[in-house]
Every structure is written in structure tokens, then in C-alpha cells.
Design a protein around this motif. Structure first.
Motif, mmCIF file in Angstrom:
data_model
loop_
_atom_site.group_PDB
_atom_site.id
_atom_site.type_symbol
_atom_site.label_atom_id
_atom_site.label_comp_id
_atom_site.label_asym_id
_atom_site.label_seq_id
_atom_site.Cartn_x
_atom_site.Cartn_y
_atom_site.Cartn_z
ATOM 1 N N GLN A 1 100.852 27.962 67.188
ATOM 2 C CA GLN A 1 100.124 28.168 68.438
ATOM 3 C C GLN A 1 100.545 27.195 69.535
ATOM 4 O OE1 GLN A 1 95.933 28.141 67.590
ATOM 5 N NE2 GLN A 1 96.001 30.086 66.503
ATOM 6 N N GLU A 2 101.185 26.100 69.144
ATOM 7 C CA GLU A 2 101.603 25.109 70.130
ATOM 8 C C GLU A 2 102.778 24.331 69.560
ATOM 9 O OE1 GLU A 2 99.709 21.351 72.691
ATOM 10 O OE2 GLU A 2 98.468 22.467 71.269
ATOM 11 N N ILE A 3 103.703 23.969 70.441
ATOM 12 C CA ILE A 3 104.847 23.150 70.056
ATOM 13 C C ILE A 3 104.827 21.885 70.901
ATOM 14 C CG2 ILE A 3 107.371 23.000 69.988
ATOM 15 C CD1 ILE A 3 107.392 26.091 69.745
ATOM 16 N N ARG A 4 104.881 20.748 70.230
ATOM 17 C CA ARG A 4 104.858 19.463 70.934
ATOM 18 C C ARG A 4 106.081 18.665 70.506
ATOM 19 N NH1 ARG A 4 98.553 17.982 69.696
ATOM 20 N NH2 ARG A 4 99.523 17.444 67.699
ATOM 21 N N VAL A 5 106.930 18.334 71.473
ATOM 22 C CA VAL A 5 108.168 17.614 71.194
ATOM 23 C C VAL A 5 108.087 16.216 71.782
ATOM 24 C CG1 VAL A 5 110.663 17.517 71.581
ATOM 25 C CG2 VAL A 5 109.542 19.721 71.143
ATOM 26 N N HIS B 1 111.879 14.460 62.800
ATOM 27 C CA HIS B 1 110.727 14.596 61.911
ATOM 28 C C HIS B 1 109.888 15.771 62.411
ATOM 29 C CE1 HIS B 1 111.245 10.929 59.591
ATOM 30 N NE2 HIS B 1 111.447 10.254 60.707
ATOM 31 N N MET B 2 109.328 16.530 61.501
ATOM 32 C CA MET B 2 108.412 17.604 61.886
ATOM 33 C C MET B 2 107.125 17.510 61.081
ATOM 34 S SD MET B 2 109.781 21.126 60.101
ATOM 35 C CE MET B 2 108.130 21.846 60.178
ATOM 36 N N GLN B 3 106.035 17.905 61.708
ATOM 37 C CA GLN B 3 104.728 17.908 61.065
ATOM 38 C C GLN B 3 103.930 19.092 61.581
ATOM 39 O OE1 GLN B 3 102.936 15.299 58.768
ATOM 40 N NE2 GLN B 3 102.308 17.406 58.540
ATOM 41 N N ALA C 1 98.610 26.856 63.465
ATOM 42 C CA ALA C 1 99.196 25.528 63.314
ATOM 43 C C ALA C 1 99.819 25.059 64.621
ATOM 44 C CB ALA C 1 100.246 25.535 62.212
ATOM 45 N N VAL C 2 99.830 23.748 64.782
ATOM 46 C CA VAL C 2 100.566 23.077 65.843
ATOM 47 C C VAL C 2 101.823 22.496 65.207
ATOM 48 C CG1 VAL C 2 100.575 21.098 67.414
ATOM 49 C CG2 VAL C 2 98.537 22.534 67.228
ATOM 50 N N LEU C 3 102.959 22.656 65.867
ATOM 51 C CA LEU C 3 104.220 22.120 65.379
ATOM 52 C C LEU C 3 104.572 20.874 66.185
ATOM 53 C CD1 LEU C 3 106.863 22.245 63.736
ATOM 54 C CD2 LEU C 3 107.758 23.825 65.480
ATOM 55 N N ASP C 4 104.538 19.730 65.519
ATOM 56 C CA ASP C 4 104.927 18.464 66.137
ATOM 57 C C ASP C 4 106.357 18.134 65.735
ATOM 58 O OD1 ASP C 4 102.644 17.875 67.565
ATOM 59 O OD2 ASP C 4 101.723 16.719 65.956
ATOM 60 N N ILE C 5 107.191 17.830 66.720
ATOM 61 C CA ILE C 5 108.585 17.454 66.496
ATOM 62 C C ILE C 5 108.818 16.079 67.114
ATOM 63 C CG2 ILE C 5 111.001 17.972 67.004
ATOM 64 C CD1 ILE C 5 109.825 20.003 65.128
ATOM 65 N N CYS D 1 103.614 17.415 76.118
ATOM 66 C CA CYS D 1 103.998 17.903 74.825
ATOM 67 C C CYS D 1 104.450 16.787 74.017
ATOM 68 C CB CYS D 1 104.747 19.052 74.891
ATOM 69 S SG CYS D 1 105.279 20.494 75.545
ATOM 70 N N SER D 2 103.648 16.291 73.447
ATOM 71 C CA SER D 2 104.340 15.191 72.779
ATOM 72 C C SER D 2 103.532 14.697 71.599
ATOM 73 C CB SER D 2 104.576 14.009 73.736
ATOM 74 O OG SER D 2 103.365 13.581 74.286
ATOM 75 N N ALA D 3 104.278 14.454 70.491
ATOM 76 C CA ALA D 3 103.657 13.852 69.319
ATOM 77 C C ALA D 3 103.567 12.357 69.534
ATOM 78 C CB ALA D 3 104.496 14.156 68.080
ATOM 79 N N PRO D 4 102.676 11.670 68.819
ATOM 80 C CA PRO D 4 102.525 10.232 69.031
ATOM 81 C C PRO D 4 103.828 9.512 68.752
ATOM 82 C CG PRO D 4 100.722 11.108 67.713
ATOM 83 C CD PRO D 4 101.729 12.193 67.846
ATOM 84 N N GLU D 5 104.260 8.639 69.710
ATOM 85 C CA GLU D 5 105.456 7.864 69.507
ATOM 86 C C GLU D 5 105.132 6.669 68.624
ATOM 87 O OE1 GLU D 5 107.305 6.816 73.118
ATOM 88 O OE2 GLU D 5 107.604 8.884 73.774
ATOM 89 N N THR D 6 106.143 6.174 67.912
ATOM 90 C CA THR D 6 105.958 5.027 67.051
ATOM 91 C C THR D 6 106.961 3.971 67.418
ATOM 92 O OG1 THR D 6 107.466 5.968 65.439
ATOM 93 C CG2 THR D 6 105.137 6.467 65.149
ATOM 94 N N ALA D 7 106.702 2.745 66.999
ATOM 95 C CA ALA D 7 107.589 1.648 67.317
ATOM 96 C C ALA D 7 108.882 1.719 66.527
ATOM 97 C CB ALA D 7 106.881 0.309 67.045
ATOM 98 N N THR D 8 108.868 2.377 65.380
ATOM 99 C CA THR D 8 110.062 2.514 64.564
ATOM 100 C C THR D 8 110.446 3.965 64.457
ATOM 101 O OG1 THR D 8 108.752 2.644 62.554
ATOM 102 C CG2 THR D 8 109.509 0.464 63.200
#
Length: 217
Positions: free
Chosen positions: A46-50, A135-137, A106-110, A19-26
């Protein structure tokens, strides 16, 4: 990861709206740039990704206001990133379940940027603020296209301290319980209100908390 089938089954079982949104360096980098605008109440999650990036610093110092991005003590010592991720997943699921779903899948990215609960020293004396920021997207589950711009959500709220904290614990109202329920309400407001969630003014405690969040640790 929470699958679309699991979430859809739980939503269908509700008879009323609540479950995971793309990590960033900052820590504050945007999650996406290509967007499509959709009215907030129209989403069917439909999906939650933290994601809790490993770049977030963990503090185990027992001070009134320790440095770091993650301060969490109610779970046993261990992987604090994983513990925070589990709390956010449970809270986001709870919030989504209580909503009347819309017609736009929709997919919920946190992406968590800050998780400051209280240290032992603060909890059993002066109390303080639970500093919860992310942050959410929202995205199209088929194409990955973002709906609207990424949003920063500041979900800080007042934490219990001293006798109030002790009395709450005796009633089973732990920090985890309060944080989970608070975040569930925050995501409901964020997904259904055109203005999104608006954090309460926490006065001096909130100002000190914001100062700590803005400083490098």
C-alpha cells in the motif's frame, strides 16, 4: 512519498499479473526487531518508503573503481542521494505494479546501502558491475509491526562497457533504464518467491566489487 491510495489505484487498474524509512548511524543496522511472519506472496503493498541515508558517501572521482557508497553520473551534478532515491522509488513502484496483490496490507520500507553505477572512464572502456544493495522490511500499515526479519538484498548485475554501452545508449538503453528495470524484477522476486532474489555469480568482477563494498572508504 508514494501514497497508499496512488499505489492501490495503479494495482486495481491491472487486469493481469505481470518517503523514508528511519535512518541509522550505521549502514548495516537492522530496521526493526518486533516481527510477525507472513507468507511472501500474500502481501498487498500500500505504500513504498525509500531511504538513502546521508551517511552514505558520494564519489565523483572518474576512476575505474572509485571509493564511496554512491557512484552515479547520468543525472546532472547535484544531490546524488535524492537522485538515487528517485531511481529506487521508480523501480519499486514498477515492480509492485506488475504483481498480483495478495490479501495482507503492507508498507514496503527500503533502505539503500550501496549504489555503484559506472564512472565515465569505466563505462566507455572495460565496463564492470552495477553494485546495488539495500535492506528491505515489510510492515503492517496500521501498527508499524514488521512482518518477518529485515532482509539484505544484493542486486548486483553486469554493466555494459565500451562499444556495447555506446550502442545501448543509441537505442535509449541507459544505465538508469537498465538499473530501474533490474531493480523492478528484483523486488518482484523478493516479494513473491520463498527464497527471494538470488544474485548471479559475477566471477572476478563480482569478487572485486564485494571487496570494495566491505572495505571502509
Amino acid at each position: 512519498m508514494l501514497t497508499r491510495h496512488a499505489i492501490a489505484a495503479m494495482i486495481m487498474g491491472l487486469s493481469v499479473a505481470g518517503c523514508s524509512a528511519p535512518e541509522t548511524a550505521t549502514r548495516n543496522a537492522p530496521l526493526d526487531t518486533s516481527t510477525a511472519t507472513v507468507a511472501a506472496p500474500a502481501y498487498a503493498i500500500q505504500e513504498i518508503r525509500v531511504s538513502v541515508p546521508k551517511t552514505l558517501k558520494v564519489s565523483e572521482a572518474n576512476r575505474y573503481y572509485p571509493g564511496g557508497d554512491i557512484v552515479w553520473r547520468e543525472d546532472p551534478a547535484g544531490d546524488r542521494h535524492a537522485q538515487v532515491k528517485a531511481i529506487f522509488e521508480a523501480a519499486m513502484m514498477q515492480g509492485v505494479k506488475a504483481m498480483q496483490p495478495g490479501h495482507v496490507p503492507a508498507v514496503l520500507d527500503i533502505q539503500v546501502t550501496r549504489f555503484h553505477a559506472l564512472t565515465e572512464k569505466a563505462r566507455y572502456t572495460v565496463g564492470g558491475v552495477h553494485s546495488l544493495q539495500f535492506h528491505m522490511q515489510l510492515r503492517n500499515p496500521e501498527t508499524g509491526m514488521a512482518y518477518g526479519e529485515p532482509q539484505f538484498v544484493k542486486a548486483d548485475f553486469k554493466a555494459l562497457g565500451g562499444q556495447a554501452a555506446i550502442k545501448a545508449e543509441q537505442q535509449g538503453i541507459t544505465q538508469k533504464y537498465r538499473i530501474t528495470n533490474h531493480l523492478a524484477g528484483v523486488i518482484q522476486r523478493q516479494l513473491t518467491s520463498p527464497g527471494g532474489y538470488q544474485a548471479a555469480n559475477l566471477g572476478l568482477m563480482g569478487a572485486l566489487n564485494q571487496l570494495g563494498a566491505s572495505n571502509k572508504n
